[in-house]
Scaffold this active site. Sequence first.
Site, PDB file in Angstrom:
ATOM      1  N   SER A 142      38.429  45.599  35.373  1.00 21.83           N
ATOM      2  CA  SER A 142      37.249  46.295  34.863  1.00 21.83           C
ATOM      3  C   SER A 142      37.354  46.364  33.356  1.00 21.83           C
ATOM      4  CB  SER A 142      37.166  47.720  35.431  1.00 21.83           C
ATOM      5  OG  SER A 142      36.145  48.461  34.782  1.00 21.83           O
ATOM      6  N   TYR A 155      41.277  55.798  36.612  1.00 19.65           N
ATOM      7  CA  TYR A 155      40.739  54.495  37.015  1.00 19.65           C
ATOM      8  C   TYR A 155      40.954  53.477  35.894  1.00 19.65           C
ATOM      9  CZ  TYR A 155      37.146  50.983  38.177  1.00 19.65           C
ATOM     10  OH  TYR A 155      36.465  49.827  38.444  1.00 19.65           O
TER      11      TYR A 155
END
Length: 251
Positions: A142, A155
């Site tokens: 990501s 995250y």
Amino acid sequence: MSGRDKVALVTGAGRGIGEAIAGRLAAQGAAIAVCDLDPQAADKVAAQLTERYAVRATGVGADISDGTAIRAAVERVSTELGPVDVLVNNAAIDVLGRFVDSREEDWDRIIAVNLRGTITMTRAVLDSMIERESGRIIHIASDAGRVGSSGEVVYSATKGGVIAFGKALAREVARHGITVNSVCPGPTETALLGQVAEYSQKMYEATARAIPLRRIAQPTDIAGVVAFLASDDAAYMTGQTLSVSGGLTMV
């Protein structure tokens, strides 16, 4: 990708980006192992792939935070479809909110799925790839792991770890003909992005406006890049991190 003898295992493939990746690889003739925490979703997607593309496909239910479950899943895939040629580590979770409000049990689960799960799944297929002197490993990381993301601190840390893991592993296994690359999606129409909208509609709208290409990505946008990395055209690419964000991040 060339030839129907290739076997691709895609985690988190019961929906969203993972499902789109499985579909794109199936369209190119690969046999697909649809791995997902929800075994019914995995079976459904596998059946659809077989019907649509006339490829071998099997659904595999597994919690990738569980090493025993991972090893059992890979063994089953190898028995039913053959050794894994392409591994796509896509499965991930997140809990949105300020870090100061987050809970330790949430950190543990996010790390266990996103980082440890990726590492463990990779280890489970690696010996066979080394033995055959061939393989493609593709991590869905990501841009949060490259530039950080408010409300997604742990995250972001796990995705940064996935990127670093991929680079280091790429150096170790290159001599065995195995490539390792990471794809970093920007905002994409998935259940996870829906959580962002629920957390802060203002944040969601501001993010969408900031994308130079003026649209949120669709899962198929990510799938096309993964299919390229899995193909012979990307045989000389390894240790790379590709952003698929519509220009939102340019690093």
